[in-house]
Design a protein around this motif. Structure first.
Motif, PDB file in Angstrom:
ATOM      1  N   ASP A 108       0.835  -1.201   0.000  1.00  0.00           N
ATOM      2  CA  ASP A 108       0.000   0.000   0.000  1.00  0.00           C
ATOM      3  C   ASP A 108       0.863   1.241   0.000  1.00  0.00           C
ATOM      4  O   ASP A 108       1.972   1.244   0.536  1.00  0.00           O
ATOM      5  CB  ASP A 108      -0.915   0.041   1.234  1.00  0.00           C
ATOM      6  N   VAL A 109       0.314   2.297  -0.587  1.00  0.00           N
ATOM      7  CA  VAL A 109       0.969   3.606  -0.620  1.00  0.00           C
ATOM      8  C   VAL A 109      -0.085   4.651  -0.276  1.00  0.00           C
ATOM      9  O   VAL A 109      -1.200   4.603  -0.789  1.00  0.00           O
ATOM     10  CB  VAL A 109       1.538   3.928  -2.025  1.00  0.00           C
ATOM     11  N   VAL A 110       0.284   5.580   0.619  1.00  0.00           N
ATOM     12  CA  VAL A 110      -0.588   6.708   0.947  1.00  0.00           C
ATOM     13  C   VAL A 110       0.257   7.971   0.839  1.00  0.00           C
ATOM     14  O   VAL A 110       1.315   8.064   1.455  1.00  0.00           O
ATOM     15  CB  VAL A 110      -1.178   6.603   2.368  1.00  0.00           C
ATOM     16  N   ILE A 111      -0.198   8.938   0.055  1.00  0.00           N
ATOM     17  CA  ILE A 111       0.494  10.218  -0.063  1.00  0.00           C
ATOM     18  C   ILE A 111      -0.316  11.257   0.687  1.00  0.00           C
ATOM     19  O   ILE A 111      -1.526  11.397   0.472  1.00  0.00           O
ATOM     20  CB  ILE A 111       0.665  10.624  -1.536  1.00  0.00           C
ATOM     21  N   PRO A 167      -4.625  12.490   3.434  1.00  0.00           N
ATOM     22  CA  PRO A 167      -4.343  11.679   2.252  1.00  0.00           C
ATOM     23  C   PRO A 167      -4.883  12.328   0.975  1.00  0.00           C
ATOM     24  O   PRO A 167      -6.032  12.765   0.939  1.00  0.00           O
ATOM     25  CB  PRO A 167      -5.095  10.371   2.522  1.00  0.00           C
ATOM     26  N   VAL A 168      -4.030  12.415  -0.035  1.00  0.00           N
ATOM     27  CA  VAL A 168      -4.451  12.960  -1.327  1.00  0.00           C
ATOM     28  C   VAL A 168      -4.444  11.905  -2.417  1.00  0.00           C
ATOM     29  O   VAL A 168      -5.071  12.076  -3.451  1.00  0.00           O
ATOM     30  CB  VAL A 168      -3.589  14.181  -1.752  1.00  0.00           C
ATOM     31  N   LYS A 169      -3.739  10.796  -2.166  1.00  0.00           N
ATOM     32  CA  LYS A 169      -3.728   9.683  -3.113  1.00  0.00           C
ATOM     33  C   LYS A 169      -3.347   8.434  -2.336  1.00  0.00           C
ATOM     34  O   LYS A 169      -2.464   8.468  -1.488  1.00  0.00           O
ATOM     35  CB  LYS A 169      -2.731   9.928  -4.240  1.00  0.00           C
ATOM     36  N   SER A 170      -4.041   7.325  -2.631  1.00  0.00           N
ATOM     37  CA  SER A 170      -3.799   6.114  -1.862  1.00  0.00           C
ATOM     38  C   SER A 170      -4.261   4.881  -2.601  1.00  0.00           C
ATOM     39  O   SER A 170      -5.184   4.938  -3.411  1.00  0.00           O
ATOM     40  CB  SER A 170      -4.545   6.209  -0.523  1.00  0.00           C
ATOM     41  N   THR A 171      -3.629   3.748  -2.270  1.00  0.00           N
ATOM     42  CA  THR A 171      -4.112   2.463  -2.736  1.00  0.00           C
ATOM     43  C   THR A 171      -5.180   1.925  -1.786  1.00  0.00           C
ATOM     44  O   THR A 171      -5.870   0.979  -2.115  1.00  0.00           O
ATOM     45  CB  THR A 171      -2.965   1.440  -2.823  1.00  0.00           C
TER      46      THR A 171
END
Length: 112
Positions: free
Chosen positions: A31-34, A41-45
Motif C-alpha cells: 500500500d501507498v498513501v500520499i 491523504p491525497v492519493k492512496s491504494t
C-alpha cells in the motif's frame, strides 16, 4: 509584496502522481498513501476511510518522535521513520511537499 516566510515548493498533481507510481511499482509494496502538508491523504491504494485512519496513526507517531528528537538536537529533522514487524514494514518519508507512507512485505534473511 515582500514576506519573511520562505516560499515552499508548489505541490503539483504531476509531482504526487509521479511519486505515487514510482513507489507503487517497487517490489513487495502493498500500500501507498500520499499525504499533503497538513497530513491529509491525497492519493492512496487504500480506501479513503482506511487511508485517513492509517495516516492519523502514523502522523501521531511522527509528531511524538519529532518532539522527542528535538530535545536531543533542535536543529535536526526527520528524514525517514521505519517501523518493522516480522511480516510487515511501514516507511514514513516526509519532504517539503508531501509525506509518503508505504506498507511493504518485510522479506529478509532474519528468519531461519
Amino acid at each position: 509584496m515582500f514576506s519573511d516566510t520562505p516560499k515552499r515548493p508548489i505541490r503539483t498533481l504531476r509531482y504526487v502522481e509521479k511519486a505515487f507510481e514510482e513507489v507503487k511499482l517497487r517490489k513487495n509494496v502493498r500500500d501507498v498513501v500520499i499525504l499533503n502538508d497538513t497530513g491529509h491523504p491525497v492519493k492512496s491504494t487504500m480506501d479513503q476511510d482506511e487511508a485517513v485512519q492509517f495516516a492519523g496513526l502514523f502522523q501521531a507517531i511522527r509528531g511524538r518522535l519529532e518532539r522527542g528528537m528535538s530535545k536531543i538536537d533542535p536543529t535536526d529533522e526527520l528524514l525517514m521513520l521505519r517501523v518493522r514487524t516480522k511480516t510487515n514494514e511501514v516507511l514514513l518519508v516526509p519532504d517539503s511537499k508531501i509525506t509518503i507512507l508505504v506498507v511493504q512485505n518485510a522479506h529478509d534473511n532474519f528468519e531461519k
